[in-house]
Design a protein around this motif. Structure first.
Motif, PDB file in Angstrom:
ATOM      1  N   VAL B 163       0.811  -1.160  -0.220  1.00 18.70           N
ATOM      2  CA  VAL B 163       0.017   0.027  -0.176  1.00 18.70           C
ATOM      3  C   VAL B 163       1.033   1.180  -0.101  1.00 18.70           C
ATOM      4  O   VAL B 163       1.808   1.341   0.993  1.00 18.70           O
ATOM      5  CB  VAL B 163      -0.953  -0.181   1.253  1.00 18.70           C
ATOM      6  N   ILE B 164       0.838   2.026  -1.028  1.00 15.09           N
ATOM      7  CA  ILE B 164       1.569   3.119  -1.275  1.00 15.09           C
ATOM      8  C   ILE B 164       0.491   4.393  -1.388  1.00 15.09           C
ATOM      9  O   ILE B 164      -0.254   4.201  -2.325  1.00 15.09           O
ATOM     10  CB  ILE B 164       2.650   3.054  -2.198  1.00 15.09           C
ATOM     11  N   GLY B 165       0.611   5.437  -0.258  1.00 15.25           N
ATOM     12  CA  GLY B 165      -0.184   6.542  -0.682  1.00 15.25           C
ATOM     13  C   GLY B 165      -1.735   6.410  -0.650  1.00 15.25           C
ATOM     14  O   GLY B 165      -2.447   6.850  -1.236  1.00 15.25           O
ATOM     15  N   ASP B 188       6.005 -26.159 -21.714  1.00 17.56           N
ATOM     16  CA  ASP B 188       6.606 -25.168 -20.673  1.00 17.56           C
ATOM     17  C   ASP B 188       5.864 -23.791 -21.037  1.00 17.56           C
ATOM     18  O   ASP B 188       5.786 -23.390 -21.883  1.00 17.56           O
ATOM     19  CB  ASP B 188       7.903 -24.994 -21.206  1.00 17.56           C
ATOM     20  N   ARG B 189       6.096 -23.066 -19.793  1.00 21.36           N
ATOM     21  CA  ARG B 189       5.301 -21.769 -19.935  1.00 21.36           C
ATOM     22  C   ARG B 189       6.390 -20.414 -19.638  1.00 21.36           C
ATOM     23  O   ARG B 189       7.336 -20.747 -19.197  1.00 21.36           O
ATOM     24  CB  ARG B 189       4.214 -21.481 -18.757  1.00 21.36           C
ATOM     25  N   THR B 190       5.977 -19.259 -20.249  1.00 28.58           N
ATOM     26  CA  THR B 190       6.849 -18.282 -20.209  1.00 28.58           C
ATOM     27  C   THR B 190       5.755 -17.218 -19.541  1.00 28.58           C
ATOM     28  O   THR B 190       4.731 -16.751 -19.741  1.00 28.58           O
ATOM     29  CB  THR B 190       6.996 -17.718 -21.469  1.00 28.58           C
ATOM     30  N   TYR B 191       6.480 -16.413 -18.299  1.00 24.42           N
ATOM     31  CA  TYR B 191       5.757 -15.416 -17.686  1.00 24.42           C
ATOM     32  C   TYR B 191       6.482 -14.278 -17.482  1.00 24.42           C
ATOM     33  O   TYR B 191       7.670 -14.181 -17.523  1.00 24.42           O
ATOM     34  CB  TYR B 191       4.827 -15.743 -16.407  1.00 24.42           C
ATOM     35  N   LYS B 192       5.815 -13.163 -17.514  1.00 27.41           N
ATOM     36  CA  LYS B 192       6.288 -11.637 -17.450  1.00 27.41           C
ATOM     37  C   LYS B 192       5.885 -11.168 -16.110  1.00 27.41           C
ATOM     38  O   LYS B 192       4.443 -11.471 -15.779  1.00 27.41           O
ATOM     39  CB  LYS B 192       6.228 -10.987 -18.520  1.00 27.41           C
ATOM     40  N   ILE B 193       6.424 -10.114 -15.358  1.00 25.50           N
ATOM     41  CA  ILE B 193       5.993  -9.333 -14.278  1.00 25.50           C
ATOM     42  C   ILE B 193       5.127  -8.081 -14.861  1.00 25.50           C
ATOM     43  O   ILE B 193       5.432  -7.542 -15.706  1.00 25.50           O
ATOM     44  CB  ILE B 193       7.023  -8.696 -13.338  1.00 25.50           C
ATOM     45  N   GLY B 194       3.842  -8.176 -14.358  1.00 28.31           N
ATOM     46  CA  GLY B 194       2.965  -6.715 -14.557  1.00 28.31           C
ATOM     47  C   GLY B 194       2.387  -6.199 -13.496  1.00 28.31           C
ATOM     48  O   GLY B 194       3.090  -6.426 -12.130  1.00 28.31           O
ATOM     49  N   HIS B 195       1.520  -5.164 -13.393  1.00 33.34           N
ATOM     50  CA  HIS B 195       1.383  -4.578 -12.252  1.00 33.34           C
ATOM     51  C   HIS B 195      -0.273  -4.116 -12.353  1.00 33.34           C
ATOM     52  O   HIS B 195      -0.986  -3.996 -13.424  1.00 33.34           O
ATOM     53  CB  HIS B 195       2.027  -3.015 -12.234  1.00 33.34           C
ATOM     54  N   ALA B 196      -1.098  -4.193 -11.111  1.00 35.92           N
ATOM     55  CA  ALA B 196      -2.150  -3.794 -11.176  1.00 35.92           C
ATOM     56  C   ALA B 196      -2.411  -2.828  -9.851  1.00 35.92           C
ATOM     57  O   ALA B 196      -1.672  -2.822  -9.003  1.00 35.92           O
ATOM     58  CB  ALA B 196      -3.019  -4.975 -11.083  1.00 35.92           C
ATOM     59  N   SER B 197      -3.790  -2.067  -9.717  1.00 29.09           N
ATOM     60  CA  SER B 197      -3.844  -1.161  -8.702  1.00 29.09           C
ATOM     61  C   SER B 197      -5.321  -1.299  -8.204  1.00 29.09           C
ATOM     62  O   SER B 197      -6.161  -1.807  -8.734  1.00 29.09           O
ATOM     63  CB  SER B 197      -3.576   0.237  -9.023  1.00 29.09           C
ATOM     64  N   ALA B 260      15.629  -4.671 -10.294  1.00 29.46           N
ATOM     65  CA  ALA B 260      15.112  -3.255 -10.787  1.00 29.46           C
ATOM     66  C   ALA B 260      14.903  -2.130  -9.882  1.00 29.46           C
ATOM     67  O   ALA B 260      14.328  -2.560  -8.666  1.00 29.46           O
ATOM     68  CB  ALA B 260      13.933  -3.703 -11.928  1.00 29.46           C
ATOM     69  N   PHE B 261      14.862  -0.900 -10.166  1.00 29.71           N
ATOM     70  CA  PHE B 261      14.430   0.290  -9.338  1.00 29.71           C
ATOM     71  C   PHE B 261      13.545   1.264 -10.177  1.00 29.71           C
ATOM     72  O   PHE B 261      13.488   1.271 -11.216  1.00 29.71           O
ATOM     73  CB  PHE B 261      15.427   0.882  -8.685  1.00 29.71           C
ATOM     74  N   SER B 262      12.874   2.084  -9.383  1.00 29.42           N
ATOM     75  CA  SER B 262      11.703   2.810  -9.816  1.00 29.42           C
ATOM     76  C   SER B 262      11.613   4.112  -9.035  1.00 29.42           C
ATOM     77  O   SER B 262      11.768   3.919  -7.681  1.00 29.42           O
ATOM     78  CB  SER B 262      10.610   2.388 -10.006  1.00 29.42           C
ATOM     79  N   ASP B 263      11.506   5.382  -9.762  1.00 28.53           N
ATOM     80  CA  ASP B 263      11.071   6.443  -8.667  1.00 28.53           C
ATOM     81  C   ASP B 263       9.588   6.908  -8.868  1.00 28.53           C
ATOM     82  O   ASP B 263       9.338   7.791  -8.389  1.00 28.53           O
ATOM     83  CB  ASP B 263      12.207   7.432  -9.195  1.00 28.53           C
ATOM     84  N   ASP B 264       9.058   6.231 -10.158  1.00 24.16           N
ATOM     85  CA  ASP B 264       7.722   6.778 -10.200  1.00 24.16           C
ATOM     86  C   ASP B 264       6.523   5.593 -10.121  1.00 24.16           C
ATOM     87  O   ASP B 264       5.484   5.957 -10.519  1.00 24.16           O
ATOM     88  CB  ASP B 264       7.784   7.451 -11.532  1.00 24.16           C
ATOM     89  N   LEU B 265       6.839   4.753  -9.806  1.00 26.05           N
ATOM     90  CA  LEU B 265       5.977   3.326  -9.618  1.00 26.05           C
ATOM     91  C   LEU B 265       5.391   3.005 -11.109  1.00 26.05           C
ATOM     92  O   LEU B 265       4.603   2.162 -11.159  1.00 26.05           O
ATOM     93  CB  LEU B 265       4.755   3.614  -8.968  1.00 26.05           C
ATOM     94  N   CYS B 266       5.996   3.347 -12.096  1.00 26.41           N
ATOM     95  CA  CYS B 266       5.753   3.082 -13.379  1.00 26.41           C
ATOM     96  C   CYS B 266       6.922   2.610 -14.360  1.00 26.41           C
ATOM     97  O   CYS B 266       6.812   1.721 -14.818  1.00 26.41           O
ATOM     98  CB  CYS B 266       5.019   4.556 -13.981  1.00 26.41           C
TER      99      CYS B 266
END
Lengths: 320, 321
Positions: B163-165, B188-197, B260-266
């Motif tokens: 939880v952020i802000g 075999d499967r392939t997967y990637k990292i995604g984002h939801a809010s 990885a790093f991020s300064d904007d959540l995006c």
């Protein structure tokens, strides 16, 4: 009570040649009107595989608008391909519901996968057609409406409608899997979602139709239309056990609503039942009501959930 | 950004040395920490054998450590959350479960497993809530809160929530597809990292198939189990990644820890080398590094993770220095 006059069976898949993928079944009829013909989409199956398992395709038959018992043609190919390895619609695209959206035609369909502990699962996919509804391209390789906390599995039987610029999907959602004579059978109820664009859906999260014959009554194939100042829903329902018999099998129910949310069930008003004999003497299900040139028709399935095709009835009077 | 480094603390938990509920004997995978005043509870996924067919069933259990992350105070002695009902998304396993405090409750985001016929499995993310400080969890419903969608066709799982802000953010993985890499091979499967809010932690809006972490191994890189932590005002994500096939035995193609790093959540900048966690020859994590979980305790940043054989013999820790 509505008064439906049965006109007989209009399409028999066994009579179609040269299409090994259309060997039997013509399930879940759903119409799209053209100037001089009525296209009826349905779902069908090739022969079962060596393990007795089926896949299902969707296709259409074009009926002469002036004489719905005159078949003009049958789809040369399925309207949708089965999904790729591991996708939600790898083993079936059934049923399908279509709607015009400007120049394109949009389809919503049940996509079938096979599971280990239960025989299958279903989620709802979407596809579009730019060639007048002959072939459809999937909008994505995943489902457009899928599982959620209160709708854990078996989302199927979509019927899409647009009222007052809002898209609506009526569908069924599984409630629980019930072991019946060693076999897992799903109990499902009629649900609804709405959308501004037909892609992002908001679920009502509500059973629209109260259960009448038993708590585990299976409710299927909701079909909604607007007439005479209110919304009408015809659907099918059956007992959760012994339903492959005349006594406990599918019948057609009816409910009405003024706001699409609260529905009053009144099966006695449906006005159509199994026949004394013939192709629809054991069960009657998958109603689809449509209007052509001032007449209101119902397409529906008979015995063995449409293994031998679908028929038509015409309403004497009006929907009100 | 200054140089960061992990100091390995070694393996801190071996499931074969403890008695676990649900007839689980091996595996302590995907450790997830919940810090209390005087102890750290670490949830993990352990496995029982399904008597019907010899396949595995993953169950959640936990171990409580003293805050030195060395002394075991206790191990869960009863079921934390039962597996799902017949035909539900989490019928055949929960692996992993991410925990996050929300007022007086603890929210558990489960990755539920159910078996398929043409491929081995499908997953989705469920929510279960604990009102007894994380001893037991109750589902909000029989179905998932996040599952396959139009452009995320399969294998939505591995949710990590922060939880952020006032907004709930979830980083998770979605499958891009299944492939048979040889005629006689299992898919075999392939997967990637995604984002939801989400505003409430229950109803989520996905970014819908936006892969937020760049591939290092190319399109067939599978990325799994993201974990996000704020370090000095910058968000850092750790995850694991591998090739999509021949990754179980072949160490060179197996899981390693990414960052990885991020300064904007995006926008996320991938930088696996700072800080870098690598295999240690001859040690419990000599061939594989996977399922990282970052958390803060007593002012220090820790990383829990699994080593060889996907965590069959437990998990270890490292501390950021």
């Amino acid at each position: 009570m509505f008064k439906w006059k049965k006109l007989g069976k209009v399409f028999t898949p066994q009579e179609v040649d040269g299409r090994p993928w259309l060997k039997e079944f013509a399930q879940a009829p759903s119409t799209l009107l053209f100037d001089d013909f009525v296209r009826v989409y349905f779902s069908c199956r090739p022969a079962a595989d060596s393990l007795g398992q089926y896949v299902s395709y969707s296709a259409y038959v074009d009926l002469n608008r002036a004489d719905l018992f005159a078949v003009r043609g049958v789809a040369a190919l399925p309207i949708l391909e089965l999904g790729g390895l591991g996708t939600f619609d790898e083993f079936g695209t059934y049923p399908v519901s279509v709607i015009r959206n400007g120049e394109e035609i949009r389809a919503y369909y049940g996509g079938w996968t096979r599971c280990e502990s239960v025989p299958f699962n279903v989620a709802i996919g979407a596809a579009t057609s730019g060639d007048g509804g002959r072939t459809f391209t999937k909008m994505g390789s995943g489902p457009v409406l899928s599982y959620s906390p209160d709708e854990p599995f078996v989302l199927s039987g979509p019927k899409v409608r647009r009222f007052n610029d809002t898209w609506y999907l009526w569908y069924i959602a599984g409630r629980r899997w019930k072991r019946v004579n060693g076999r897992a059978e799903p109990v499902y109820k009629i649900r609804m979602a709405h959308s501004a664009d037909g892609v992002r859906w908001i679920k009502a999260n509500k059973d629209l139709i109260e259960s009448r014959i038993e708590e585990d009554e299976a409710q299927a194939s909701p079909d909604v239309c607007f007439a005479g100042g209110k919304y009408h829903m015809f659907f099918s329902y059956r007992y959760s056990t012994g339903f492959r018999s005349k006594e406990y099998g599918y019948r057609i129910g009816y409910a009405s609503s003024h706001d699409l949310i609260d529905w009053t069930r009144d099966d006695a008003k449906a006005g159509i039942d199994v026949s004394e004999e013939g192709w629809d003497a054991e069960m009657i299900c998958y109603p689809h009501v449509f209007e052509v040139d001032g007449h209101t028709y119902m397409a529906y399935l008979g015995d063995q959930v449409g293994r031998y095709g679908f028929g038509l009835a015409v309403l004497e009077g009006k929907l009100e | 950004m200054g140089a960061m480094a992990w100091k390995k603390l070694g393996k801190i938990f071996d499931p074969t040395e403890h008695s676990l509920p649900n007839e689980c004997h091996q595996f302590a995978q995907a450790p997830q920490a919940l810090v209390f005043d005087d102890y750290v509870r670490v949830y993990f996924s352990t496995r029982a054998v399904d008597k019907n067919n010899g396949k595995f069933l993953s169950h959640i259990a936990f171990v409580d450590f003293a805050k030195n992350l060395r002394d075991v105070i206790r191990v869960s002695d009863k079921t934390v959350i039962p597996l799902g009902k017949l035909g539900c998304f989490d019928e055949h396993g929960i692996f992993p479960m991410n925990v996050v405090r929300n007022r007086d409750a603890v929210y558990g985001y489960t990755c539920g497993w159910s078996r398929r016929v043409s491929v081995s499995v499908e997953t989705a993310i469920g929510l279960a809530v604990s009102h007894d400080r994380g001893l037991t969890f109750q589902r909000v419903g029989d179905g998932p809160v996040l599952s396959a969608s139009l452009h995320e066709p399969c294998l939505v799982g591995d949710g990590f929530v922060k939880v952020i802000g006032g907004t709930f953010h979830m980083w998770y993985i979605f499958g891009t597809g299944w492939t048979k890499y040889a005629a006689d091979a299992q898919p075999d499967r392939t997967y990637k990292i995604g984002h939801a809010s989400s505003a409430d932690g229950v109803t989520w809006i996905k970014e819908e198939a936006r892969q937020i972490i760049a591939d290092r191994l190319g399109a067939l890189e599978s990325q799994a189990l993201p974990t996000v932590i704020d370090i000095d005002g910058r968000l850092h994500m750790f995850f694991c990644y591998r090739e999509s096939f021949d990754f179980r035995i072949n160490s060179a193609r197996g899981y390693r820890i990414g960052h990885a790093f991020s300064d904007d959540l995006c926008n996320w900048t991938r930088d696996d080398l700072n800080p870098r966690l690598d295999v240690t020859p001859g040690a419990w994590d000599s061939h594989m590094l996977c399922y990282p979980h970052a958390f803060e305790c007593e002012g220090k940043v820790y990383l829990l993770y699994n080593g060889n054989e996907f965590g069959r013999y437990g998990f270890g820790a490292a501390v950021l220095v």
